[in-house]
Design an enzyme around this catalytic site. Structure first.
Site, short mmCIF file in Angstrom:
data_model
loop_
_atom_site.label_atom_id
_atom_site.label_comp_id
_atom_site.label_asym_id
_atom_site.label_seq_id
_atom_site.Cartn_x
_atom_site.Cartn_y
_atom_site.Cartn_z
N ASP A 253 -5.69 -102.85 -13.69
CA ASP A 253 -7.20 -102.73 -14.34
C ASP A 253 -7.54 -101.03 -14.30
O ASP A 253 -8.51 -100.73 -13.93
CB ASP A 253 -8.17 -103.45 -13.30
CG ASP A 253 -9.44 -103.58 -13.99
OD1 ASP A 253 -9.78 -103.66 -15.38
OD2 ASP A 253 -10.61 -103.83 -13.38
N LYS B 186 -8.69 -98.38 -16.06
CA LYS B 186 -9.63 -98.13 -16.98
C LYS B 186 -10.67 -96.88 -16.61
O LYS B 186 -10.84 -96.78 -15.33
CB LYS B 186 -10.48 -99.23 -17.34
CG LYS B 186 -11.13 -99.85 -16.17
CD LYS B 186 -12.01 -101.06 -16.68
CE LYS B 186 -12.41 -101.76 -15.59
NZ LYS B 186 -13.25 -102.99 -15.77
N ASN C 252 -12.78 -97.14 -13.49
CA ASN C 252 -12.35 -97.15 -12.08
C ASN C 252 -11.54 -95.89 -11.73
O ASN C 252 -10.93 -95.74 -10.85
CB ASN C 252 -11.23 -98.20 -12.02
CG ASN C 252 -11.79 -99.67 -12.05
OD1 ASN C 252 -12.64 -99.85 -11.62
ND2 ASN C 252 -11.09 -100.60 -12.56
N ASP D 119 -11.06 -99.47 -7.14
CA ASP D 119 -11.07 -100.73 -7.55
C ASP D 119 -9.71 -101.60 -7.75
O ASP D 119 -9.20 -101.57 -8.73
CB ASP D 119 -11.93 -100.89 -9.02
CG ASP D 119 -12.23 -102.25 -9.25
OD1 ASP D 119 -12.09 -103.15 -8.50
OD2 ASP D 119 -12.79 -102.35 -10.13
N THR E 8 -8.85 -105.39 -18.64
CA THR E 8 -10.05 -105.10 -19.59
C THR E 8 -9.59 -105.06 -20.83
O THR E 8 -8.68 -104.16 -21.11
CB THR E 8 -10.79 -103.89 -19.18
OG1 THR E 8 -11.34 -104.07 -17.82
CG2 THR E 8 -11.95 -103.75 -20.01
P1 ADP Z 1 -16.03 -103.65 -9.31
O1 ADP Z 1 -14.66 -104.30 -8.41
O2 ADP Z 1 -17.01 -104.71 -9.42
O3 ADP Z 1 -15.54 -103.35 -10.75
P2 ADP Z 1 -15.89 -100.87 -8.59
O4 ADP Z 1 -15.08 -100.64 -7.18
O5 ADP Z 1 -15.14 -100.41 -9.62
O6 ADP Z 1 -16.39 -102.34 -8.48
O7 ADP Z 1 -17.33 -100.40 -8.53
C1 ADP Z 1 -18.20 -100.31 -9.40
C2 ADP Z 1 -18.79 -99.09 -9.78
O8 ADP Z 1 -19.37 -98.42 -8.49
C3 ADP Z 1 -17.82 -97.95 -10.18
O9 ADP Z 1 -17.57 -98.11 -11.84
C4 ADP Z 1 -18.32 -96.60 -9.76
O10 ADP Z 1 -19.40 -96.42 -10.81
C5 ADP Z 1 -19.03 -97.00 -8.54
N1 ADP Z 1 -18.26 -96.68 -7.17
C6 ADP Z 1 -17.14 -97.58 -6.96
N2 ADP Z 1 -16.75 -96.83 -5.76
C7 ADP Z 1 -17.16 -95.60 -5.70
C8 ADP Z 1 -16.98 -94.68 -4.76
N3 ADP Z 1 -16.00 -94.76 -3.74
N4 ADP Z 1 -17.72 -93.51 -4.64
C9 ADP Z 1 -18.87 -93.39 -5.72
N5 ADP Z 1 -18.87 -94.45 -6.73
C10 ADP Z 1 -18.08 -95.47 -6.64
MG MG Z 2 -14.67 -101.61 -11.48
#
Ligand code: ADP
Ligand code: MG
Length: 368
Positions: free
Chosen positions: A157, A159, A162, A178, A198
């Site tokens: 994933d 993109k 992430n 992610d 995606t």
């Molecule tokens: P999902 O698995 O639901 O897609 P993500 O891990 O991609 O969740 O997190 C969703 C959003 O949260 C990311 O796109 C980013 O904007 C924010 N985010 C995720 N991890 C972090 C982190 N370690 N520090 C800051 N922001 C984060």
């Molecule tokens: Mg994500």
């Protein structure tokens, strides 16, 4: 930043479970013994709401990824794989895990904080950047991927959402996050057949149901490289079916209007990444040795400031991304509709607040 129906629903459910009158009961006591969860929302993804938390002893800020159990009902195996992977992964370009907690409603994962924002959002703000800057970002992404692939982990994933910057500094490192859709491959050449990823970044062999190995990640890197240099995606379509058709054709062009100032070396690198046959596609390790990445051959890149054109392209790209992602994932959320019918739609402003907080986030505020 898109306000997809998906994110709205996730936030509505989050409010219902985590913004109760009696806040003390919301988070597991183990978690609140170690960390203070702040009001700051760092982001919202397809499965998780990410809050900021601060370690009580060190006062160091971390990200708290909250995965609501209702959201992944029937998909628990995805969560298991995510946790399995996160505990094994330690690399400077990958967000790593520091703690794991559970309540009746959710699972809580404490990870490195990446406060610099998402890849494209950050580039939109940047005044100027060149091919060398783009190559530097891709090198970091490739280093993280080469490490994951060595562990037989396929991210699946990759993109822009992430890929997060560690800090707001101009030279902040890029970090991969992610692993929700990843799986640990049992054998080196094992091919996973589950359809996910995606649409805009997904490799043709996934859509053709012919494979799911490490090369799918390199294809996604190819799409990201293309967008980093031009501001628009190599594959497009009026709707999802047309987009898939386009990706499965494997055909893309370097339109002269946008690509005349870009080096041949960059185009060669993209051609190697967007190679239709996964077996012939460049690997992460090989890509790290490509002259465009190593910059060994002098004059392989141009000094053109890519920012204005890319910014223009990205605005439409962002719109495109939100539409396609929302459409794909909406179906997974049908079972939540009843649950949320009693919640008013004031979540729009919540999403806006959350996303503007992402932009405003300053690591120093949190530690002050
Ligand atoms: P999902 O698995 O639901 O897609 P993500 O891990 O991609 O969740 O997190 C969703 C959003 O949260 C990311 O796109 C980013 O904007 C924010 N985010 C995720 N991890 C972090 C982190 N370690 N520090 C800051 N922001 C984060
Ligand atoms: Mg994500």
């Amino acid at each position: 930043m898109p306000k997809s129906p998906l994110m709205k629903r996730l936030l509505a459910l989050f409010k219902k479970t985590h913004e109760k009158d009696d806040e003390a009961d919301v988070y597991p006591s183990q978690l609140t013994a170690d960390y203070e969860v702040t009001k700051k929302t760092l982001g919202v993804g397809s499965f998780a709401v990410v809050k900021e938390c601060i370690h009580k002893d060190t006062r160091k800020p971390y990200a708290l990824k909250i995965i609501l159990k209702k959201v992944i009902a029937g998909k628990e195996h995805m969560l298991d794989s995510e946790l399995d992977i996160l505990t094994k992964v330690h690399h400077s370009h990958i967000v790593s895990m520091h703690g794991l907690y559970e309540s009746v409603d959710a699972v809580y994962i404490v990870t490195d904080l990446a406060s610099g924002g998402e890849l494209f959002q950050q580039l939109l703000d940047k005044g100027s950047y060149t091919e060398r800057d783009a190559a530097n970002l891709l090198r970091q992404l490739l280093e993280g991927l080469a490490y994951l692939h060595d562990l037989d982990i396929v991210h699946r994933d990759i993109k822009p959402e992430n890929l997060l910057f560690a800090t707001k500094d101009v030279d902040a490192k890029l970090m991969i996050t992610d692993f929700g859709l990843s799986k640990i491959l049992k054998n080196h050449d094992d091919i996973l057949m589950t359809a996910c990823g995606t649409p805009g970044y997904v490799a043709p062999e996934v859509l053709l149901q012919k494979g799911h190995g490490k090369p799918v990640d390199l294809w996604s890197v190819g799409v990201i490289a293309f967008v980093l240099l031009s501001g628009y995606t190599p594959f497009y379509g009026e709707d999802q079916a047309a987009l898939f058709e386009n990706i499965m054709s494997g055909k893309y062009e370097f339109d002269e209007e946008y690509w005349s100032d870009i080096s041949d070396s960059a185009k060669n690198m993209i051609d190697r990444l967007l190679t239709f046959d996964p077996e012939k596609r460049i690997t992460a390790k090989e890509a790290l040795k490509h002259p465009w990445i190593t910059n060994e051959e002098e004059q392989t890149t141009t000094d053109t400031n890519l920012a204005p054109a890319v910014r223009k392209g990205l605005h439409s790209h962002t719109k495109f991304k939100s539409v396609v992602t929302a459409m794909t994932l909406l179906n997974q959320w049908k079972h939540l509709d009843d649950e949320l019918s009693d919640i008013s739609s004031d979540t729009d402003s919540e999403v806006e607040k959350a996303t503007s907080q992402v932009n405003d986030l300053d690591i120093h505020d949190a530690t002050a």
